[in-house]
Design an enzyme around this catalytic site. Structure first.
Site, PDB file in Angstrom:
ATOM      1  CG  LEU A  10     -15.331  22.368  32.876  1.00 14.25           C
ATOM      2  CD1 LEU A  10     -16.722  22.878  32.505  1.00 14.25           C
ATOM      3  CD2 LEU A  10     -15.335  22.051  34.355  1.00 14.25           C
ATOM      4  CB  THR A  14     -12.332   9.869  24.077  1.00 18.10           C
ATOM      5  OG1 THR A  14     -12.798   8.602  24.682  1.00 18.10           O
ATOM      6  CG2 THR A  14     -11.730   9.767  22.660  1.00 18.10           C
ATOM      7  CB  SER A  17      -7.520  12.019  26.941  1.00 16.44           C
ATOM      8  OG  SER A  17      -8.038  11.466  27.966  1.00 16.44           O
ATOM      9  CD  GLU A 130     -15.320  24.671  13.422  1.00 23.00           C
ATOM     10  OE1 GLU A 130     -16.282  23.966  12.834  1.00 23.00           O
ATOM     11  OE2 GLU A 130     -15.178  25.681  12.822  1.00 23.00           O
ATOM     12  CD  GLU A 191     -22.385   6.344  22.288  1.00 25.64           C
ATOM     13  OE1 GLU A 191     -22.405   5.985  23.290  1.00 25.64           O
ATOM     14  OE2 GLU A 191     -21.961   7.471  21.998  1.00 25.64           O
ATOM     15  CG  ASP A 202     -25.301  12.673  16.624  1.00 24.73           C
ATOM     16  OD1 ASP A 202     -24.809  13.147  17.718  1.00 24.73           O
ATOM     17  OD2 ASP A 202     -24.522  12.836  15.511  1.00 24.73           O
ATOM     18  CE  LYS A 206     -22.792  15.364  15.250  1.00 21.92           C
ATOM     19  NZ  LYS A 206     -22.221  14.274  14.905  1.00 21.92           N
TER      20      LYS A 206
END
Lengths: 430, 430
Positions: A10, A14, A17, A130, A191, A202, A206
């Site tokens: 899905l 980046t 690929s 992971e 960004e 962010d 984590k």
């Protein structure tokens, strides 16, 4: 025994690929490791006629997710589209169709990890993630397997590459926050809208994932106290250096007596601490275990191939489980109730920088304030501000509870001899 | 489904006592992680009436190994007696009796790992040995699982705590080699006979284990080129600092085009390299993967509880496999033939320090010698030696093949203008 494994992907951005590239380039080694061929059967893309970062047979592409999540030929679904709602619904559908899932989606795992793990468990499926924390660093495996026998008491993480890049540049004297942020954006390390990174959100996501695994406790994003780096200025960095510290954006997950603190904030670390030497866009997670003592996992926190490495290593784990017939049996649900520390229980040292009136008795007022709350001072710099009737004070306290510290901080701001409290940070790692 | 697991322990020294302590102290967490109780059934000791580092019921002790390796009630044998022959025969016996094995024995795994793995495989048993390399650091899991999808090209390890302790102390100006070694012995960081540590043999064994796993190639101890730290003197350290380097004992395992180099030697690393900041008795393994780039695993390389953490985490893995019924199915035999690099294929930079006659043309002879072998110089310091007719030369070369370098080194020693080549080291990490 399963003779081949078909993967539905899905997303072909980046990371997607990179996943395609690694599965192709390392096919021989992969087969040796899992005992059968692994191939990509179908790839969900937004548009069929976009330029790609990797060469793929057009017949593999589809814009219809059902061709993957409902496809009876697909064994494992790899989710690298990001975002919350769509990704979640695809993963839940895939699990309900008994497909195993590998995801790199930290936002999703931080917000809905418990629900997704429960769904995987119900369906006898694997879900591995992971890549959701610290890109290429196998930290989740380190916690779950490598330190399986130990009781983890504290984790400190540099888990956001953008902010580490910015703070490293600022530390090296290559510019102030705004300039360095702009450079990071030009280099693709930040960004266009950097809010989620620079404000610590962010990193907070984590830390939820790390805390949940490391402490075996169902923690949530609301449990994290978050402060970003946008207020850090060059003077803070200079004074930190003078005092022997480096400023990093540190995520902290700490457990004492079964109660947990989760936080993310700019933090002063002694220069001799291994995390202080983690520079540029690199990530690292420092883990304290009761038995093992101090360990650190260091590596690239993002990037196409590092992230793809974690995704494909998860795929290897899933395929091994398939070959052994043990999927879905390795998920361990959290052992402990969620218990958070109160502010009285959170101990830390603090760095403060503020301006005071240059008058007799000013410092006595300040030192009495700290003494009243039983906070003693470890280091102190006071110097006059040129051409002004004031002095700049920089101090590092000894350990104090967050409750006491917050009271002192608020009262300090209101003191008549204090012009402005310019900045204040936590100090860790000593 | 197995309802409880019985462990037989071979050895109750430092690590063995730690294992007993951890299994007891963390029993509740262990049960949660593996789903059933785990207890120690029998312990092999040399003498029944020795003082112990941990309290154990006397009825558990035996001086007869057969009561463990032939005991039908025992499921898993943990070997922490060390040494080669006895340990090997016990492990082979245990495996032939279908008992799973966890060992911390690096000497044994480096010398006979292939044979033991084959025996485990034949008997459908597990053999785990995380603690054999870098104590508490879960590096073997990192290689086998965490980076499973990647092609590892190079590993650099600080895998011996004794030598790292000595070099760190020397670097900090706390004494010369002999003094610091004595201090290490007094603190228990070095053995009474330190040869195996300081001459690099211990590190070499660990590099064989890392290379075998990381490159999926059956390497042997004879494949390692080894040089220890006993010749490193304070001048070498001082000059390295001047040039921006730190000297560490580094194990190198490098693969190019399917051919491997294994070596252990004192090595200069740029101060900015993460390994350069690994101090005191700590260990770290730096791993380069084609896709992931650079990662590092850092932690305690020895010690009772760190080593016991790795042993008991291995035990957790074995018990999980038992509960899932998949023991012995996770051993992957080496994929590639053993192929070693010739000296022509080993590229590195070198640091040299030597004394030359202070006469016209001396330096021309030296520089022509390097030029003749196409070795160019990156850094050079030459200064007169007080009250003597000679100069001291320190240089760092650009990359050269080991073959060319060795020729130059030997010819340099024979040059009439050279008094003595005092020291020479490899330079890595740039």
């Amino acid at each position: 025994m399963i003779e081949k494994v078909s993967v539905g992907l899905l997303g072909l951005g980046t990371v997607g690929s990179g996943v395609v590239r690694m599965i192709e380039a390392n096919q021989e080694e992969l087969q040796h490791k899992v005992g059968c061929p692994v191939h990509v059967e179908k790839i969900l893309v937004k548009s069929l006629d976009k330029a790609r970062q990797v060469e793929v047979d057009e017949s593999l592409l589809t814009t219809n997710a059902e061709e993957i999540v409902d496809n009876p030929n697909i064994d494992v679904v790899i989710e690298v589209i990001g975002g919350i709602d769509l990704a979640k619904s695809y993963i839940l559908k895939a699990l309900s169709n008994k497909k195993h899932v590998v995801t790199a989606n930290k936002d999703l795992m931080a917000l809905h990890g418990h629900e997704l793990l429960a769904a995987a468990n119900e369906n006898g499926c694997d879900i591995y993630y992971e890549a959701s924390v610290a890109g290429g660093i196998p930290i989740l495996r380190g916690l779950v397997d490598g330190l399986a026998s130990d009781r983890i008491t504290k984790m400190m993480g540099i888990v956001n590459g953008t902010t580490n890049f910015i703070l490293t540049k600022m530390s090296k004297g290559e510019g102030a926050y705004d300039d360095v942020l702009k450079e990071a954006q030009e280099l693709g390390f930040a960004e266009a809208d950097p809010t989620s990174d620079v404000e610590g959100l962010d990193a907070a996501r984590k830390m939820v994932i790390l805390g949940t695994l490391g402490f075996s406790m169902p923690l949530t994003l609301e449990d994290v106290s978050v402060k970003g780096i946008s207020q850090v200025d060059l003077e803070d960095i200079e004074y930190s250096k003078q005092l022997g510290y480096t400023i990093k954006l540190i995520g902290i997950a700490q457990r004492d007596n079964g109660r947990v603190e989760l936080s993310v904030q700019p933090t002063l670390l002694p220069n001799s601490h291994p995390l202080a030497a983690v520079n540029d866009e690199y990530n690292a997670v420092y883990v304290y275990g009761e038995a093992v003592g101090e360990t650190m996992f260091y590596g690239p926190g993002a990037g196409q191939l590092p992230t793809a490495t974690s995704v494909v290593s998860d795929l290897v784990a899933v395929v091994r489980n398939m070959r052994l017939g043990v999927n879905g049996k390795t998920i361990v649900s959290p052992q402990f109730e969620r218990e958070l520390k109160a502010d009285e229980e959170i101990q830390a040292k603090y760095f403060l920088r503020f301006y005071v009136k240059d008058e007799a008795g000013a410092f006595t007022k300040i030192s009495s304030l700290f003494a009243e709350h039983n906070i003693s001072l470890e280091q102190l710099i006071q110097q006059p501000v040129k051409d002004k009737d004031m002095a700049e004070v920089v101090m590092v306290t000894h350990n104090a509870s967050k409750k006491d510290y917050n009271q002192v901080y608020n009262r300090l701001r209101d003191l008549d001899v204090v012009f402005e409290v310019k900045s204040h940070y936590r100090v860790e790692g000593e």
